[in-house]
Design a protein around this motif. Structure first.
Motif, PDB file in Angstrom:
ATOM      1  N   ASP A 107      -0.896 -15.826  -3.379  1.00 25.01           N
ATOM      2  CA  ASP A 107      -1.146 -15.437  -4.821  1.00 25.01           C
ATOM      3  C   ASP A 107      -2.873 -15.531  -5.377  1.00 25.01           C
ATOM      4  O   ASP A 107      -3.604 -14.569  -5.684  1.00 25.01           O
TER       5      ASP A 107
ATOM      6  N   HIS B 232      -3.191  -9.841   4.423  1.00 29.74           N
ATOM      7  CA  HIS B 232      -2.559 -10.465   3.129  1.00 29.74           C
ATOM      8  C   HIS B 232      -1.147  -9.851   3.059  1.00 29.74           C
ATOM      9  O   HIS B 232      -0.082 -10.584   2.638  1.00 29.74           O
TER      10      HIS B 232
ATOM     11  N   ASN C 175      -0.305  -4.466  -8.975  1.00 29.19           N
ATOM     12  CA  ASN C 175       0.212  -5.431  -8.052  1.00 29.19           C
ATOM     13  C   ASN C 175      -0.673  -6.836  -8.171  1.00 29.19           C
ATOM     14  O   ASN C 175       0.347  -8.006  -7.993  1.00 29.19           O
ATOM     15  N   THR C 176      -1.418  -6.911  -8.704  1.00 20.38           N
ATOM     16  CA  THR C 176      -2.147  -8.259  -9.206  1.00 20.38           C
ATOM     17  C   THR C 176      -1.250  -8.650 -10.186  1.00 20.38           C
ATOM     18  O   THR C 176      -0.843 -10.055 -10.366  1.00 20.38           O
TER      19      THR C 176
ATOM     20  N   TRP D 219      -4.685 -13.238  -2.820  1.00 20.96           N
ATOM     21  CA  TRP D 219      -4.863 -11.740  -3.768  1.00 20.96           C
ATOM     22  C   TRP D 219      -5.836 -11.649  -4.805  1.00 20.96           C
ATOM     23  O   TRP D 219      -6.368 -10.569  -4.871  1.00 20.96           O
TER      24      TRP D 219
ATOM     25  N   THR E 255      -6.575  -6.767   3.232  1.00 22.51           N
ATOM     26  CA  THR E 255      -5.468  -6.352   2.728  1.00 22.51           C
ATOM     27  C   THR E 255      -4.299  -6.236   3.453  1.00 22.51           C
ATOM     28  O   THR E 255      -2.858  -6.422   3.133  1.00 22.51           O
TER      29      THR E 255
ATOM     30  N   LEU F  64       1.912 -10.053  -8.716  1.00 23.27           N
ATOM     31  CA  LEU F  64       1.988 -11.125  -7.711  1.00 23.27           C
ATOM     32  C   LEU F  64       1.623 -12.383  -8.760  1.00 23.27           C
ATOM     33  O   LEU F  64       2.126 -13.377  -8.430  1.00 23.27           O
TER      34      LEU F  64
ATOM     35  N   GLN G 286       2.042  -1.735  -1.999  1.00 21.48           N
ATOM     36  CA  GLN G 286       1.124  -1.689  -0.969  1.00 21.48           C
ATOM     37  C   GLN G 286       1.165  -0.440  -0.001  1.00 21.48           C
ATOM     38  O   GLN G 286       0.163   0.060   0.192  1.00 21.48           O
TER      39      GLN G 286
END
Length: 287
Positions: free
Chosen positions: A274, A232, A157-158, A277, A229, A161, A201
């Motif tokens: 972004d 976010h 996911n990082t 995160w 989370t 994004l 997620q």
């Protein structure tokens, strides 16, 4: 005013209706958390209300912009308003990060022996206040819970994004240079990456509940994890909806190289999400 103008916008019902819809959704969400599915209809009604207000509010702003009702003063007002809004979001997440750092840096060491000879250690001699603290102290002596690795779904996911910020920047530069095809294609990719983030997620939350026992009732770790989370994730959903609206406008031929603040404001918001995160990945998942 001499030497300038002061714009007074027309009255709008959408802020009040949006606040009402948000309040209904939060009441329903609270009922779901406390009483189960009995509050689900109220939560859904509030959610539908929020989506309807967003759509109708977007419609009005787009119509006003296309009619040429916004002058330079209004453009400055939009920019200042968006800047202060993002600042308020920074402070919003700073409060939750502050709670996380306080718990980990001060509260747990104090419980474990650095304060009052270790409050928890006096009551539960076998207790060790290590992070994550997933259960009440009297249950923690049964052994630590396992948490999921940051190098699987969180890392994916990082990358998604961060990649979406890059694709959005390419789309923005294409729009500023008059390359509308580039803007359309790269903005479409950005929206798809946002949808992928949301889906992953959701999978991660299911893993947390089913396989790792991380819930809102699992102690302070579960509470801070889902607060940070979850909020976010809500911002990503809102940001994705905004980008979808901007994408529809780009496909319809809206915006120009010199007049595209709607696109720019959406980009500011997405880049902010972004950055948040990256902080979450670093301090919630890795350390």
């Amino acid at each position: 005013m001499s030497g300038g103008s002061y714009y007074v916008p027309a009255s709008s019902k959408w802020p009040a209706l949006g606040s009402l819809a948000l309040g209904i959704m939060m009441v329903g969400t609270g009922m779901v958390l406390v009483h189960g599915n009995s509050g689900a209809p109220i939560m859904v009604i509030g959610l539908v209300g929020i989506l309807a207000v967003m759509a109708l509010w977007f419609r009005d702003v787009i119509h006003e912009s296309r009619k040429g009702l916004y002058d330079d003063q209004m453009d400055r007002s939009f920019r200042w308003g968006m800047g202060w809004f993002i600042f308020s979001e920074v402070m919003f997440f700073a409060a939750f990060f502050g709670a996380l750092f306080y718990i980990r840096t001060f509260a747990l060491p104090w419980l474990d022996g650095e304060g009052a000879k270790g409050v928890a250690a006096l009551l539960w001699p076998e207790f060790t206040a290590s992070w994550p603290l997933l259960e009440p102290p009297d249950a923690a002596i049964q052994g630590p819970h396992q948490t999921f690795s940051p190098w699987h779904l969180p890392l994916v996911n990082t990358l998604i994004l961060v990649g979406s910020s890059i694709t959005l920047t390419v789309a923005h530069e294409g729009l500023k240079e008059g390359r509308r095809t580039t803007a359309r294609h790269w903005l479409t990719l950005t929206v798809l990456l946002g949808l992928c983030f949301i889906a992953i997620q959701g999978i991660e939350y299911r893993e947390a509940y089913v396989h790792y026992g991380i819930t809102l009732q699992a102690g302070i770790y579960g509470a801070t994890f889902f607060l940070l989370t979850g909020f976010h994730g809500a911002h990503v959903i809102v940001g994705t909806l905004i980008l979808i609206a901007i994408l529809a406008r780009v496909w319809k031929g809206h915006f120009s190289a010199d007049d595209h603040f709607g696109f720019e404001a959406a980009a500011w918001y997405w880049h902010f999400v972004d950055v948040v995160w990256i902080g979450l990945f670093t301090f919630v998942y890795v350390f």
